[in-house]
Design a protein around this motif. Structure first.
Motif, mmCIF file in Angstrom:
data_model
loop_
_atom_site.group_PDB
_atom_site.id
_atom_site.type_symbol
_atom_site.label_atom_id
_atom_site.label_comp_id
_atom_site.label_asym_id
_atom_site.label_seq_id
_atom_site.Cartn_x
_atom_site.Cartn_y
_atom_site.Cartn_z
ATOM 1 N N ASP A 92 25.759 -4.768 89.087
ATOM 2 C CA ASP A 92 25.993 -4.215 90.415
ATOM 3 C C ASP A 92 26.202 -5.335 91.428
ATOM 4 O O ASP A 92 25.368 -6.236 91.546
ATOM 5 C CB ASP A 92 24.785 -3.355 90.816
ATOM 6 C CG ASP A 92 24.831 -2.910 92.255
ATOM 7 O OD1 ASP A 92 25.877 -2.381 92.672
ATOM 8 O OD2 ASP A 92 23.810 -3.078 92.966
ATOM 9 N N ALA A 93 27.328 -5.290 92.132
ATOM 10 C CA ALA A 93 27.552 -6.191 93.264
ATOM 11 C C ALA A 93 27.057 -5.492 94.522
ATOM 12 O O ALA A 93 27.537 -4.403 94.864
ATOM 13 C CB ALA A 93 29.038 -6.531 93.393
ATOM 14 N N VAL A 149 20.534 -14.735 95.166
ATOM 15 C CA VAL A 149 20.957 -16.064 94.715
ATOM 16 C C VAL A 149 20.536 -17.152 95.690
ATOM 17 O O VAL A 149 20.029 -18.207 95.301
ATOM 18 C CB VAL A 149 22.487 -16.109 94.502
ATOM 19 C CG1 VAL A 149 22.902 -17.491 93.991
ATOM 20 C CG2 VAL A 149 22.913 -15.038 93.510
ATOM 21 N N GLY A 150 20.776 -16.933 96.963
ATOM 22 C CA GLY A 150 20.411 -17.951 97.955
ATOM 23 C C GLY A 150 20.344 -17.352 99.338
ATOM 24 O O GLY A 150 20.638 -16.159 99.544
ATOM 25 N N PHE A 190 19.851 -3.584 83.681
ATOM 26 C CA PHE A 190 20.519 -3.311 84.952
ATOM 27 C C PHE A 190 20.322 -4.523 85.856
ATOM 28 O O PHE A 190 19.197 -4.882 86.194
ATOM 29 C CB PHE A 190 19.925 -2.054 85.590
ATOM 30 C CG PHE A 190 20.529 -1.657 86.913
ATOM 31 C CD1 PHE A 190 21.832 -1.987 87.243
ATOM 32 C CD2 PHE A 190 19.792 -0.919 87.836
ATOM 33 C CE1 PHE A 190 22.392 -1.606 88.455
ATOM 34 C CE2 PHE A 190 20.331 -0.520 89.041
ATOM 35 C CZ PHE A 190 21.640 -0.869 89.362
ATOM 36 N N LEU A 191 21.433 -5.173 86.220
ATOM 37 C CA LEU A 191 21.391 -6.377 87.057
ATOM 38 C C LEU A 191 22.117 -6.110 88.360
ATOM 39 O O LEU A 191 23.279 -5.680 88.366
ATOM 40 C CB LEU A 191 22.060 -7.546 86.331
ATOM 41 C CG LEU A 191 22.274 -8.831 87.150
ATOM 42 C CD1 LEU A 191 20.937 -9.479 87.492
ATOM 43 C CD2 LEU A 191 23.157 -9.811 86.391
ATOM 44 N N SER A 192 21.447 -6.378 89.486
ATOM 45 C CA SER A 192 22.064 -6.246 90.800
ATOM 46 C C SER A 192 22.069 -7.610 91.476
ATOM 47 O O SER A 192 21.047 -8.313 91.486
ATOM 48 C CB SER A 192 21.301 -5.226 91.651
ATOM 49 O OG SER A 192 21.967 -4.988 92.877
ATOM 50 N N ILE A 193 23.224 -7.997 92.030
ATOM 51 C CA ILE A 193 23.376 -9.335 92.601
ATOM 52 C C ILE A 193 23.536 -9.244 94.117
ATOM 53 O O ILE A 193 24.418 -8.539 94.627
ATOM 54 C CB ILE A 193 24.590 -10.059 91.980
ATOM 55 C CG1 ILE A 193 24.368 -10.212 90.471
ATOM 56 C CG2 ILE A 193 24.798 -11.418 92.641
ATOM 57 C CD1 ILE A 193 25.526 -10.867 89.741
ATOM 58 N N HIS A 194 22.683 -9.982 94.827
ATOM 59 C CA HIS A 194 22.670 -10.001 96.289
ATOM 60 C C HIS A 194 22.499 -11.438 96.773
ATOM 61 O O HIS A 194 22.378 -12.373 95.968
ATOM 62 C CB HIS A 194 21.510 -9.159 96.822
ATOM 63 C CG HIS A 194 21.686 -7.681 96.641
ATOM 64 N ND1 HIS A 194 21.930 -6.814 97.685
ATOM 65 C CD2 HIS A 194 21.643 -6.913 95.525
ATOM 66 C CE1 HIS A 194 22.037 -5.575 97.218
ATOM 67 N NE2 HIS A 194 21.853 -5.613 95.905
ATOM 68 N N ASN A 195 22.460 -11.584 98.116
ATOM 69 C CA ASN A 195 22.101 -12.851 98.736
ATOM 70 C C ASN A 195 21.176 -12.585 99.899
ATOM 71 O O ASN A 195 21.241 -11.523 100.532
ATOM 72 C CB ASN A 195 23.350 -13.615 99.167
ATOM 73 C CG ASN A 195 24.017 -14.306 97.984
ATOM 74 O OD1 ASN A 195 23.587 -15.356 97.531
ATOM 75 N ND2 ASN A 195 25.068 -13.677 97.449
ATOM 76 N N ASN A 196 20.328 -13.554 100.195
ATOM 77 C CA ASN A 196 19.194 -13.363 101.090
ATOM 78 C C ASN A 196 19.494 -13.809 102.514
ATOM 79 O O ASN A 196 20.494 -14.465 102.789
ATOM 80 C CB ASN A 196 17.989 -14.143 100.546
ATOM 81 C CG ASN A 196 16.715 -13.346 100.608
ATOM 82 O OD1 ASN A 196 16.563 -12.480 101.472
ATOM 83 N ND2 ASN A 196 15.791 -13.620 99.696
ATOM 84 N N SER A 197 18.585 -13.453 103.405
ATOM 85 C CA SER A 197 18.598 -13.957 104.780
ATOM 86 C C SER A 197 17.184 -13.861 105.324
ATOM 87 O O SER A 197 16.348 -13.132 104.770
ATOM 88 C CB SER A 197 19.563 -13.157 105.665
ATOM 89 O OG SER A 197 19.127 -11.816 105.795
#
Length: 354
Positions: free
Chosen positions: A176-177, A319-320, A244-251
């Motif tokens: 999942d993007a 991821v970052g 189930f893999l979901s890929i995000h980025n943080n803040s």
């Protein structure tokens, strides 16, 4: 007077011969020309042909096993191809997220199903919609579950079978993007999180596409769409996914730029088997080794809908931090994205095969 009549008759005969001679030049295309004429005369657009399939299903149930075998050859659905149409003109797109299969056939008009009824059984089929424009027919089959479609051709017939993913693959993984469409996620310095998430997923897709492993990978999105949370986790649950893999980025919580940086992976704490935490740990360890990023650890993420509702071991990767200037630069770097995808690919393979 008789000579004039005879001359006129001769002229008419000559004109007919010339016209027929010209027409014969186009004989190979006569079938297509006829179809175009019919196509232009038949009105109507998208129509449901589900009743036809139900009737066929009922008829087959009443027939002997020998008759059914002769009609379907052991397959679920049979479609008939008109003359001059071959299986080379058939293409299939499987929209796993929306449980919809689109079958495009070049060379068939709006009256296709009135001439060539669909035969077979309606198992797992919710509806069948048909439309044709400019002799390009599209059959849309709505399913009640995630299925793989297999096509077999034999002479004038093509046969379709809808299979459980695990009957085709050793393992099933859903990727999942995060975000998409009108939901950009975090936006910093002109960069949208949804675009970064998608780039990581597309890099990961390239690795799976080149892999020789028999893993079926389904993606919630490979473009700038925004499937609902229910659709995202539903794809994993309905396909009985192994991961189930979901890929995000943080803040940061405030959304302001800061020195905070690093990689974090969320998992389902309610998973009493520990498999979700194990998968999350593998993702984190591989990412830290590949990227050299700072560890923000593995974190229980049951408050997140797709984590809480997932029946498969689930990991949501951050991821970052987009709110860190240096890390934001890295997240946009193509090589950094490749390293990220490679690390996640290795984590998935390690989980499944070790």
């Amino acid at each position: 007077m008789e000579n004039k009549v005879l001359g006129a008759f001769t002229a008419i005969i000559l004109a007919v011969v010339i016209a027929m001679s010209c027409l014969l030049i186009y004989v190979p295309n006569m079938h297509i020309i006829a179809l175009k004429v019919q196509d232009s005369k038949v009105s109507g657009g998208r129509v449901s042909v589900m009743d036809m399939l139900r009737a066929s299903d009922e008829e087959l149930q009443e027939d002997s096993e020998e008759i059914v075998q002769d009609v379907l050859k052991g397959h679920q659905i049979r479609l008939t191809l008109p003359q001059n149409v071959t299986s080379a003109g058939v293409s299939i797109i499987n929209d796993y997220v929306n449980r919809n299969i689109a079958i495009t056939i070049n060379g068939i008009g709006k009256d296709y199903f009135s001439k060539y009824p669909m035969r077979g059984n309606a198992d797992n089929i919710v509806d069948v919609i048909y439309d044709s424009e400019n002799l390009i027919g599209v059959i849309e089959i709505a399913l009640d579950d995630v299925k793989e479609v297999q096509m077999t051709s034999e002479g004038e017939y093509i046969y379709l079978d809808f299979l459980d993913p695990h009957d085709v693959y050793d393992y099933v993984v859903v990727v999942d993007a995060g975000h998409g469409g009108n939901v950009p996620g975090a936006t910093k310095m002109g960069v949208n999180e949804k675009d970064l998430d998608l780039q990581f997923v597309l890099q990961l897709k390239r690795l799976f596409d080149q892999s020789g492993k028999n893993i079926g990978v389904y993606y919630t999105r490979t473009d700038d769409s925004n499937p609902s949370f229910e659709s995202r986790v539903g794809l994993a649950n309905d396909s009985d996914a192994d991961l189930f893999l979901s890929i995000h980025n943080n803040s940061t919580a405030s959304g302001r730029m800061s020195s905070i940086n690093g990689t974090e992976v969320m998992y389902k704490g309610a998973d009493t088997t520990g498999n979700s935490k194990r998968f999350a740990s593998l993702c984190l360890d591989n990412l830290l080794n590949a990227l050299g990023s700072k560890s923000k650890g593995t974190v229980v993420g049951d408050e997140v809908y797709i984590i809480r509702m997932s029946q498969a071991p689930v990991a949501l990767v951050e991821v970052g931090f987009m709110t860190n200037t240096k890390e934001l630069e890295k997240l946009q770097d193509n090589e950094y994205q490749k390293k990220t995808a490679g690390a996640l690919y290795d984590a998935i393979v390690e989980y499944l095969y070790n």
